[in-house]
Design a protein around this motif. Structure first.
Motif, PDB file in Angstrom:
ATOM      1  N   PRO A  70       2.942  13.195   3.184  1.00 56.40           N
ATOM      2  CA  PRO A  70       1.706  13.363   2.478  1.00 56.40           C
ATOM      3  C   PRO A  70       1.843  13.996   0.969  1.00 56.40           C
ATOM      4  CG  PRO A  70       1.828  14.454   4.764  1.00 56.40           C
ATOM      5  CD  PRO A  70       2.909  13.500   4.582  1.00 56.40           C
ATOM      6  N   LEU A  73       3.172  11.758  -1.306  1.00 56.37           N
ATOM      7  CA  LEU A  73       1.967  10.970  -1.798  1.00 56.37           C
ATOM      8  C   LEU A  73       1.238  11.717  -3.223  1.00 56.37           C
ATOM      9  CD1 LEU A  73       0.497   9.345   1.426  1.00 56.37           C
ATOM     10  CD2 LEU A  73       1.330   8.031  -0.795  1.00 56.37           C
ATOM     11  N   TRP A  89      -7.409   4.941  -3.639  1.00 54.61           N
ATOM     12  CA  TRP A  89      -6.734   5.244  -2.131  1.00 54.61           C
ATOM     13  C   TRP A  89      -7.556   4.175  -1.708  1.00 54.61           C
ATOM     14  CZ3 TRP A  89      -3.243   8.966  -0.717  1.00 54.61           C
ATOM     15  CH2 TRP A  89      -2.673   9.704  -1.709  1.00 54.61           C
ATOM     16  N   ALA A  90      -7.061   3.520  -0.500  1.00 54.92           N
ATOM     17  CA  ALA A  90      -7.794   2.624   0.196  1.00 54.92           C
ATOM     18  C   ALA A  90      -7.417   2.891   1.767  1.00 54.92           C
ATOM     19  CB  ALA A  90      -7.470   1.111  -0.040  1.00 54.92           C
ATOM     20  N   ILE A  91      -8.349   3.158   2.583  1.00 59.26           N
ATOM     21  CA  ILE A  91      -8.111   3.338   3.999  1.00 59.26           C
ATOM     22  C   ILE A  91      -7.821   2.067   4.601  1.00 59.26           C
ATOM     23  CG2 ILE A  91     -10.409   3.413   4.954  1.00 59.26           C
ATOM     24  CD1 ILE A  91      -8.846   6.344   6.091  1.00 59.26           C
ATOM     25  N   GLU A  95     -11.729  -1.826   1.752  1.00 62.12           N
ATOM     26  CA  GLU A  95     -11.713  -0.899   0.421  1.00 62.12           C
ATOM     27  C   GLU A  95     -10.738  -1.270  -0.432  1.00 62.12           C
ATOM     28  OE1 GLU A  95     -11.779   4.004  -0.354  1.00 62.12           O
ATOM     29  OE2 GLU A  95     -10.993   3.338   1.434  1.00 62.12           O
ATOM     30  N   ILE A 244       1.378   2.766   1.410  1.00 63.83           N
ATOM     31  CA  ILE A 244       1.559   4.269   1.391  1.00 63.83           C
ATOM     32  C   ILE A 244       2.996   4.516   1.912  1.00 63.83           C
ATOM     33  CG2 ILE A 244      -0.722   5.142   1.449  1.00 63.83           C
ATOM     34  CD1 ILE A 244      -0.172   5.789   4.307  1.00 63.83           C
ATOM     35  N   LEU A 296      -3.167   2.438  -3.441  1.00 69.20           N
ATOM     36  CA  LEU A 296      -2.365   3.079  -2.260  1.00 69.20           C
ATOM     37  C   LEU A 296      -3.189   2.677  -1.238  1.00 69.20           C
ATOM     38  CD1 LEU A 296      -1.505   6.645  -3.511  1.00 69.20           C
ATOM     39  CD2 LEU A 296       0.130   4.634  -3.556  1.00 69.20           C
ATOM     40  N   ASP A 298      -3.599   2.196   2.939  1.00 70.22           N
ATOM     41  CA  ASP A 298      -3.153   2.716   4.131  1.00 70.22           C
ATOM     42  C   ASP A 298      -3.146   1.575   5.349  1.00 70.22           C
ATOM     43  OD1 ASP A 298      -3.171   3.883   6.602  1.00 70.22           O
ATOM     44  OD2 ASP A 298      -4.224   5.400   6.277  1.00 70.22           O
ATOM     45  N   SER A 302      -0.957   5.171   8.270  1.00 71.74           N
ATOM     46  CA  SER A 302      -0.903   6.695   8.702  1.00 71.74           C
ATOM     47  C   SER A 302      -1.058   6.914  10.259  1.00 71.74           C
ATOM     48  CB  SER A 302      -2.338   7.367   8.141  1.00 71.74           C
ATOM     49  OG  SER A 302      -3.530   7.018   8.451  1.00 71.74           O
ATOM     50  N   ARG A 303      -1.747   5.774  11.047  1.00 72.42           N
ATOM     51  CA  ARG A 303      -1.789   5.876  12.443  1.00 72.42           C
ATOM     52  C   ARG A 303      -0.292   5.823  13.054  1.00 72.42           C
ATOM     53  NH1 ARG A 303      -5.694   1.485  13.085  1.00 72.42           N
ATOM     54  NH2 ARG A 303      -3.990   0.574  13.428  1.00 72.42           N
TER      55      ARG A 303
END
Lengths: 471, 227
Positions: A70, A73, A89-91, A95, A244, A296, A298, A302-303
């Motif tokens: 993090p 980033l 940023w794209a989750i 997105e 990411i 960026l 995800d 991140s999970r």
């Protein structure tokens, strides 16, 4: 891209019987495997191994050490912004695709040229762009062939490894009116002409990113054909879509990784073009894009970060594990049913799309361990495959025959008497029933091989006899 | 909460993987260890490695011989895409080419066959050229035409990519960040996508000529700036 990984067993049965594809994949992966060996250990076995550990440490440090992921980033974002790059940023898929669409609309983009990018396959970008009336042309020769034939890539480095020269010729003559030729060079030249027109007409270029250097805000790419240089230089807008997990801390870490990558992938010392994008054209420069965006993504990464599977985020997508895998060599990439095939695909697919949507993949391995051995960043793929299998059982999501089999095995081994009995029963059973065409859930085994007879006497019996006779 | 915050907070809430990782090493092992770093050995190694990659290296003893070589490669062509004269370490190259009737085309002219560039550095271990974008150093010269001629002086040859990176580190990466685009070029453009057959010149130049000018005893760039 739609996930069809639960169809692996059926798809692989079809694939192994496709001899043209199988020949192409065996030849392609075999060549790459040999070249990798020569390149990684060009200096010495010890030096190659030391470089591998240096690369492995560089990727793991980027995930863990202070600054950790993090922090990196945020640092990368700040440095990229200093460089004039706009960072988004794209989750998830939706997105990420929306960002690209918004950028295209803001700059009134009609046509897009793309260089090879696995993450844009993952998010299904091309179909979304086309749905909105924006023409997208894949410019890597392999990806272009597949786009013409509406097929996904079957390998993360050499996407069209499964096709023979004849199949490619047929695609070119059918789809882009290429005059008949048997010469691969003429085919490539014909495609070059078509793609050059696309490059010169494009308003926007889309690339992935092999690495982002956090301390300088640099997006790094590797290509052999030169298409990524064009994608990042000719159109007025360049968008890089990057996961990411692609961050590295320093230019020194990058120098190690960008040399280990091509050696592992194709056995090259460096790709023909190893480039570093520091942003849009500077005021003092004469060419380059006016706008550079980095998205960026995800999309589930991140999970994974806090789990026992974090190691999978260290992958640099070289494809060495695909080239070395006996399962991949037999089935090719399409059978895996999503974007990332082979051993690393069998790990990241369940993690990114959900284990229930890729149940067969953790089993698509003989656990021979070659994937770990060839991995330039020493990812323990077999360990993660085993953990994924065990997760499936724990969550009750395993296929019925696995669950029944494992339960029966567990029951039989819970007491010494049952264990002894099961050995005798197996020895007897394998003599009473046929070794071919077993019924029910066991048919999967005997469809392609005979069931072996168990030894007439289990080891326990032999041991007892031996002790009794005093030897 | 924005996606940015969601991603960062998910990562921050997670236990850190690889808790036992060591810090970055004080010094890095180079990918290609070189024992002899003398200028003449580096030149030799550069030539060997570049030729392995199917680049054509022309070792020339004087600036006039270098220009002669360029004219031979041009083979009568009357226009080239080129870096600006002052960015190429070869005195009078543009004047001599102009006298031979060669004109400089627009940097995006698709009809031009030959592109001419200098280089920022060259790397012996891998036979690579380093081109860092700067004023008058058009990206297209090394990208669009089917033939690329790069003029490199022997004093520009460094051991490897690691040593070039070390040079960037030595000035706090300022020079590195000033270029919007830096590319290492290792041989001509190529593809093996059609059944593993090697094909040169897929998108970028299929012919790469390195015109190597001897200047280890005599620095042309100093001579140029004093002219």
């Amino acid at each position: 891209m739609q996930v069809q990984s639960n169809n692996f067993i059926r798809a692989s049965e079809i694939a192994v019987n496709n001899s043209e594809q199988r020949n192409a994949v065996v030849t392609g992966t075999g060549t790459a495997y040999q070249k990798r060996l020569a390149a990684m250990f060009a200096t010495s076995k010890e030096h190659g191994e030391a470089m591998r550990q240096q690369a492995a440490a560089a990727k793991r440090r980027a995930l863990n050490k202070l600054p950790d992921l993090p922090d990196l980033l945020e640092q990368a974002e700040a440095k990229m912004q200093e460089n004039g790059i706009q960072v988004l940023w794209a989750i998830d898929n939706a997105e990420a695709n929306q960002h690209v669409l918004d950028i295209a609309q803001e700059h009134n983009v009609q046509s897009v040229v793309k260089s090879k990018s696995m993450v844009t396959e993952e998010i299904g970008l091309n179909h979304v762009m086309e749905k909105h009336g924006i023409e997208v042309v894949e410019t890597d020769l392999g990806e272009y062939i597949l786009q013409l034939n509406d097929e996904p890539p079957s390998h993360i480095v050499t996407p069209v490894i499964h096709k023979s020269k004849n199949s490619i010729r047929t695609i070119f003559t059918d789809k882009i009116e290429m005059p008949h030729t048997d010469d691969a060079k003429e085919m490539a030249q014909y495609a070059r002409g078509k793609l050059r027109e696309a490059f010169l007409a494009a308003d926007m270029g889309i690339s992935g990113g092999n690495f982002i250097i956090a301390e300088t805000g640099t997006v790094c790419l590797v290509t052999n054909e030169g298409n990524a240089r064009m994608v990042t230089s000719l159109p007025r807008v360049h968008v890089a879509v990057v996961g990411i997990e692609k961050l590295v801390e320093t230019v020194e870490d990058y120098a190690t990784l960008t040399q280990v990558l091509p050696r592992s992938a194709t056995g090259q010392t460096l790709t023909v073009y190893t480039h570093m994008v520091n942003g849009p054209r500077r005021a003092h420069e004469n060419d380059g894009p006016d706008h550079v965006y980095v998205i960026l993504v995800d999309n589930g990464r991140s999970r994974i970060y806090g789990t026992d599977y974090a190691e999978s985020l260290a992958c640099i997508r070289c494809g060495a594990c695909l080239n070395a895998c006996p399962v991949y060599q037999s089935t090719g990439g399409h059978a895996y049913g999503w974007v990332y095939p082979g051993p690393i695909g069998a790990v990241v697919t369940p993690l990114l799309v959900g284990p229930e949507n890729a149940k067969p993949l953790p089993h698509a391995s003989s656990l021979c361990g070659t994937c770990k051995q060839v991995c330039p960043v020493d990812i323990d793929i077999p360990r993660m495959l085993l953990d994924l299998r065990s997760d499936l059982v724990d969550q009750g999501k395993s296929e019925a025959q696995w669950t029944i089999g494992i339960k029966a095995w567990a029951w039989a081994n819970r007491s010494p008497n049952r264990f002894a009995l099961s050995g005798k029963m197996a020895a007897l059973g394998s003599r009473l029933i046929p070794t071919k065409n077993l019924p029910g859930p066991l048919s999967g085994w005997t469809k392609h091989r005979d069931f072996p007879e168990f030894a007439p006497k289990p080891f326990r019996e032999l041991w007892k006899e031996r002790k009794r006779s005093g030897n | 909460m924005s996606s940015r915050e969601k991603i960062l907070s998910t990562l921050r809430a997670a236990p850190r993987p690889f808790a036992d990782m060591a810090l970055a090493p004080e010094s890095y092992l180079p990918m290609v260890p070189l024992e002899d770093l003398s200028p003449s050995t580096l030149v030799e190694r550069f030539v060997v490695e570049a030729e392995k990659l199917a680049a054509v290296v022309h070792q020339t003893a004087s600036p006039s011989a270098a220009i002669e070589t360029i004219l031979e490669i041009l083979d009568g062509d009357q226009s080239i895409i080129s870096w600006d004269a002052e960015t190429i370490s070869l005195p009078n190259v543009m004047d001599t080419l102009a006298a031979a009737g060669v004109r400089i085309a627009e940097a995006d002219d698709p009809s031009v066959r030959v592109g001419l560039s200098g280089a920022t550095a060259a790397l012996a271990a891998t036979g690579s050229l380093v081109l860092a974008s700067d004023t008058g150093q058009y990206r297209n010269a090394s990208l669009l035409p089917p033939v690329h001629i790069a003029i490199v002086t022997t004093s520009q040859i460094m051991p490897d990519f690691e040593s070039w990176i070390a040079e960037q580190r030595a000035n706090q990466l300022e020079r590195f960040r000033r270029s919007s685009n830096i590319v290492l070029i290792s041989g001509p453009s190529k593809t093996a996508d059609i059944a593993m057959e090697l094909i040169l010149g897929m998108h970028g130049p299929g012919e790469l000529h390195v015109v190597l000018v001897e200047d280890n005893d005599f620095d042309f760039r100093i001579a140029m700036s004093s002219e």
